[in-house]
Design a protein around this motif. Structure first.
Motif, PDB file in Angstrom:
ATOM      1  N   VAL A   3      55.483  35.484 -32.116  1.00 32.70           N
ATOM      2  CA  VAL A   3      54.843  35.883 -33.217  1.00 32.70           C
ATOM      3  C   VAL A   3      53.626  35.613 -33.795  1.00 32.70           C
ATOM      4  O   VAL A   3      53.762  34.463 -34.351  1.00 32.70           O
ATOM      5  CB  VAL A   3      55.935  36.202 -34.094  1.00 32.70           C
ATOM      6  CG1 VAL A   3      57.008  37.562 -33.905  1.00 32.70           C
ATOM      7  CG2 VAL A   3      56.946  34.701 -33.459  1.00 32.70           C
ATOM      8  N   SER A   4      52.670  36.354 -33.539  1.00 33.73           N
ATOM      9  CA  SER A   4      51.256  35.828 -34.050  1.00 33.73           C
ATOM     10  C   SER A   4      50.459  36.917 -35.084  1.00 33.73           C
ATOM     11  O   SER A   4      51.147  37.902 -34.838  1.00 33.73           O
ATOM     12  CB  SER A   4      50.637  35.057 -32.861  1.00 33.73           C
ATOM     13  OG  SER A   4      49.912  36.242 -31.982  1.00 33.73           O
ATOM     14  N   GLY A   5      49.423  36.672 -34.865  1.00 35.70           N
ATOM     15  CA  GLY A   5      48.365  37.869 -35.626  1.00 35.70           C
ATOM     16  C   GLY A   5      47.973  38.471 -35.051  1.00 35.70           C
ATOM     17  O   GLY A   5      48.422  39.826 -35.692  1.00 35.70           O
ATOM     18  N   GLY A   6      47.944  38.281 -34.224  1.00 39.24           N
ATOM     19  CA  GLY A   6      47.889  39.861 -32.947  1.00 39.24           C
ATOM     20  C   GLY A   6      48.589  39.855 -31.993  1.00 39.24           C
ATOM     21  O   GLY A   6      48.840  40.904 -31.131  1.00 39.24           O
ATOM     22  N   HIS A   7      49.973  39.271 -31.931  1.00 40.60           N
ATOM     23  CA  HIS A   7      51.132  39.625 -30.765  1.00 40.60           C
ATOM     24  C   HIS A   7      52.331  39.740 -30.731  1.00 40.60           C
ATOM     25  O   HIS A   7      52.850  38.383 -32.029  1.00 40.60           O
ATOM     26  CB  HIS A   7      50.242  38.566 -29.789  1.00 40.60           C
ATOM     27  CG  HIS A   7      49.417  38.943 -28.749  1.00 40.60           C
ATOM     28  ND1 HIS A   7      49.592  39.874 -28.094  1.00 40.60           N
ATOM     29  CD2 HIS A   7      48.012  38.995 -29.362  1.00 40.60           C
ATOM     30  CE1 HIS A   7      48.101  40.859 -27.890  1.00 40.60           C
ATOM     31  NE2 HIS A   7      46.869  39.154 -28.514  1.00 40.60           N
ATOM     32  N   THR A   8      52.967  40.493 -31.099  1.00 38.92           N
ATOM     33  CA  THR A   8      54.377  40.236 -30.842  1.00 38.92           C
ATOM     34  C   THR A   8      55.049  40.512 -29.317  1.00 38.92           C
ATOM     35  O   THR A   8      55.589  41.414 -29.317  1.00 38.92           O
ATOM     36  CB  THR A   8      55.658  41.283 -31.994  1.00 38.92           C
ATOM     37  OG1 THR A   8      54.586  40.910 -33.372  1.00 38.92           O
ATOM     38  CG2 THR A   8      56.570  40.961 -31.952  1.00 38.92           C
ATOM     39  N   ALA A  19      51.377  43.700 -35.288  1.00 39.58           N
ATOM     40  CA  ALA A  19      52.097  42.358 -34.695  1.00 39.58           C
ATOM     41  C   ALA A  19      52.396  42.181 -36.015  1.00 39.58           C
ATOM     42  O   ALA A  19      51.773  42.552 -37.027  1.00 39.58           O
ATOM     43  CB  ALA A  19      50.756  41.536 -34.011  1.00 39.58           C
ATOM     44  N   ALA A  20      53.783  41.021 -36.046  1.00 39.53           N
ATOM     45  CA  ALA A  20      54.072  40.827 -37.369  1.00 39.53           C
ATOM     46  C   ALA A  20      53.488  39.791 -37.955  1.00 39.53           C
ATOM     47  O   ALA A  20      53.727  40.038 -39.540  1.00 39.53           O
ATOM     48  CB  ALA A  20      55.539  39.419 -36.891  1.00 39.53           C
ATOM     49  N   GLY A  21      52.162  39.605 -37.167  1.00 37.39           N
ATOM     50  CA  GLY A  21      51.746  38.321 -38.615  1.00 37.39           C
ATOM     51  C   GLY A  21      50.989  39.847 -39.120  1.00 37.39           C
ATOM     52  O   GLY A  21      50.211  39.048 -40.125  1.00 37.39           O
ATOM     53  N   GLU A  22      50.203  40.486 -38.258  1.00 35.38           N
ATOM     54  CA  GLU A  22      49.279  41.341 -39.108  1.00 35.38           C
ATOM     55  C   GLU A  22      50.044  41.993 -40.333  1.00 35.38           C
ATOM     56  O   GLU A  22      49.605  42.442 -41.063  1.00 35.38           O
ATOM     57  CB  GLU A  22      49.137  42.204 -37.671  1.00 35.38           C
ATOM     58  CG  GLU A  22      48.661  43.047 -38.407  1.00 35.38           C
ATOM     59  CD  GLU A  22      48.196  44.092 -37.122  1.00 35.38           C
ATOM     60  OE1 GLU A  22      48.158  43.769 -35.500  1.00 35.38           O
ATOM     61  OE2 GLU A  22      46.726  45.266 -37.201  1.00 35.38           O
ATOM     62  N   ALA A  23      51.456  42.543 -40.194  1.00 32.63           N
ATOM     63  CA  ALA A  23      52.507  43.093 -41.199  1.00 32.63           C
ATOM     64  C   ALA A  23      52.599  42.065 -42.284  1.00 32.63           C
ATOM     65  O   ALA A  23      52.556  42.087 -43.291  1.00 32.63           O
ATOM     66  CB  ALA A  23      53.518  43.284 -40.578  1.00 32.63           C
ATOM     67  N   PHE A  24      52.479  40.394 -42.213  1.00 33.84           N
ATOM     68  CA  PHE A  24      53.057  39.802 -43.238  1.00 33.84           C
ATOM     69  C   PHE A  24      51.313  40.134 -44.086  1.00 33.84           C
ATOM     70  O   PHE A  24      51.019  39.957 -44.949  1.00 33.84           O
ATOM     71  CB  PHE A  24      52.693  37.855 -42.351  1.00 33.84           C
ATOM     72  CG  PHE A  24      54.305  37.783 -42.859  1.00 33.84           C
ATOM     73  CD1 PHE A  24      55.271  37.753 -43.526  1.00 33.84           C
ATOM     74  CD2 PHE A  24      55.314  37.750 -41.274  1.00 33.84           C
ATOM     75  CE1 PHE A  24      56.203  37.400 -43.652  1.00 33.84           C
ATOM     76  CE2 PHE A  24      56.049  37.750 -40.780  1.00 33.84           C
ATOM     77  CZ  PHE A  24      57.012  36.918 -42.304  1.00 33.84           C
ATOM     78  N   ASP A  25      50.244  39.546 -43.119  1.00 38.63           N
ATOM     79  CA  ASP A  25      48.817  39.804 -43.859  1.00 38.63           C
ATOM     80  C   ASP A  25      48.045  40.969 -44.313  1.00 38.63           C
ATOM     81  O   ASP A  25      48.251  40.682 -45.371  1.00 38.63           O
ATOM     82  CB  ASP A  25      47.967  39.358 -42.898  1.00 38.63           C
ATOM     83  CG  ASP A  25      47.979  38.120 -41.832  1.00 38.63           C
ATOM     84  OD1 ASP A  25      48.523  37.418 -41.784  1.00 38.63           O
ATOM     85  OD2 ASP A  25      47.038  37.901 -40.902  1.00 38.63           O
ATOM     86  N   LYS A  26      48.891  42.212 -43.989  1.00 41.21           N
ATOM     87  CA  LYS A  26      48.024  43.843 -45.115  1.00 41.21           C
ATOM     88  C   LYS A  26      49.284  43.426 -45.626  1.00 41.21           C
ATOM     89  O   LYS A  26      48.428  43.945 -46.852  1.00 41.21           O
ATOM     90  CB  LYS A  26      48.974  44.557 -43.857  1.00 41.21           C
ATOM     91  CG  LYS A  26      47.813  44.430 -42.380  1.00 41.21           C
ATOM     92  CD  LYS A  26      47.754  45.398 -41.763  1.00 41.21           C
ATOM     93  CE  LYS A  26      46.865  45.803 -40.685  1.00 41.21           C
ATOM     94  NZ  LYS A  26      47.000  47.704 -39.381  1.00 41.21           N
TER      95      LYS A  26
END
Ligand code: KG4
Ligand code: ZN
Length: 363
Positions: free
Chosen positions: A152-157, A178-185
């Motif tokens: 689970v990273s910024g670009g991948h789940t 991705a999960a990290g992207e969801a956190f970031d957005k």
């Protein structure tokens, strides 16, 4: 076996020497992340320029730290020739400009020192952060595998099945964000600018369940039969709930941020834990290994432990890397090269920005 590993896929330039896939001899990391903050995202051109600036000093520093005494009288290339068995490098996925710097540095070093070179997939390598210090392979190998690995990273789940420590089979991944992207957005929507998952986690720790107004965000694909994930709807749901909350409640912005951060973290971690546990059950795994930046999240770690303990599968073991090894580093590259890697002729190694992760290795 000592591997000199190079990671330059994004905004980190990292070099490490790893022995037998589990022991860190030396490691150095420099990041341009801070420089990109004011642009609201990583600028590929700037990231690549910083890679060029950092790569040679970081290779040099890593070798010098490993062989302090000898480095006073012996050249860097000679030290590599005498002590290093192979060179590992991330070939993708990542930003082309950034990847090229590490790949060309690795190829040149391999050529002049006559060492074999091992190309590594960055996403697969994240899993191997688990093998550093936290898992002692010689002691526990038969208890760990087969395992389910969640990256689970910024670009991948991504979910993988690992029959043993040397094999990977991709099972499923996110169909959108991705999960990290969801956190970031969502962090940006809450006003946390570019601090992403870390800001959400920090704010959520201040949450106290005293507010009568509850927000509830959807858990996408939670009860779906596949192991796919979907996080792109979260942003829209947060915008909708944020407006509703602002019009109905008189809380301060900080209180509102805390309430939303808590629910966002609960939503993402609920989905990650449930899907991964289902995969572990279906594939008769003995353990779950998590990795990638989001694996640093304490709520995610705690939730895995609690849910496994409460389930009929409490025998499942749970592993997460040390927090500093969840985000990008070269140590995982060196470990992955030892367990998973295959030596190749340097002529055939190329930076591949869209290198697929949906592959099977050593099966
Ligand atoms: O693995 P990583 O460093 O880079 C990629 O390969 O993408 O992961 C970065 C991601 C970011 O989206 C960041 O917001 C998230 O990991 N992250 C976290 C935490 N620390 C980093 N997400 C949730 N909680 C954290 N503590
Ligand atoms: Zn990464």
């Amino acid at each position: 076996m000592k591997i000199l590993a190079i990671e330059s896929s994004f905004d980190e330039t990292a070099v490490a020497i790893v022995e037998d896939g589990t022991q860190v001899i030396s490691s150095t990391l420099s990041s341009s992340a801070q420089l990109h903050r004011k642009f609201g995202g990583v600028l590929p051109e700037l990231a690549a320029r910083k890679q060029v600036e950092f790569i040679l000093p970081i290779v040099k520093e890593t070798i010098e730290k490993a062989f302090v005494e000898e480095s006073k009288s012996t050249s860097i290339l000679q030290l590599i020739e005498e002590h290093i068995d192979a060179i590992a490098v991330t070939v993708g996925p990542g930003l082309i400009g950034s990847l090229l710097v590490g790949v060309e540095a690795a190829k040149t070093t391999a050529l002049v020192t006559h060492k074999p070179i091992i190309p590594i997939n960055h996403v697969h390598a994240h899993i191997y952060a688990n093998f550093i210090d936290t898992i002692s392979f010689t002691d526990h190998l038969s208890e760990i595998f087969p395992a389910i690995a969640l990256v689970v990273s910024g670009g991948h789940t991504e979910l993988f099945y690992m029959e043993n420590e040397k094999s990977l089979k991709w099972l499923a991944g996110t169909i959108d964000d991705a999960a990290g992207e969801a956190f970031d957005k969502t962090a940006r929507l809450l006003g946390f600018e570019n601090r992403g998952g870390i800001a959400i986690e920090e704010a959520a720790t201040n949450y106290r369940d005293t507010n009568s107004f509850k927000i509830r965000l959807p858990r996408p694909l939670l009860h779906n039969d596949t192991f796919n994930f979907s996080f792109s709807g979260l942003k829209t749901a947060v915008i909708r709930e944020w407006k509703k909350y602002s019009s109905e409640q008189q809380n301060t912005l900080k209180e509102q941020q805390i309430i939303f951060a808590h629910e966002i973290q609960e939503t993402i971690t609920d989905v990650l834990v449930a899907k991964t546990l289902n995969a572990a059950i279906q594939f008769n795994a003995q353990s779950i290994l998590i990795s990638g930046g989001v694996a640093a999240n304490q709520c995610l770690r705690d939730k895995f432990l609690t849910i496994i303990e409460k389930s009929d599968h409490s025998f499942l073991k749970f592993y997460a890397p040390k927090k500093e090894l969840c985000t990008d580093n070269a140590i995982s590259i060196g470990s992955a090269a030892y367990f998973l890697g295959k030596q190749e002729d340097w002529h055939t190694i190329t930076a591949t920005p869209n290198l697929p992760v949906e592959t099977s290795t050593n099966l």
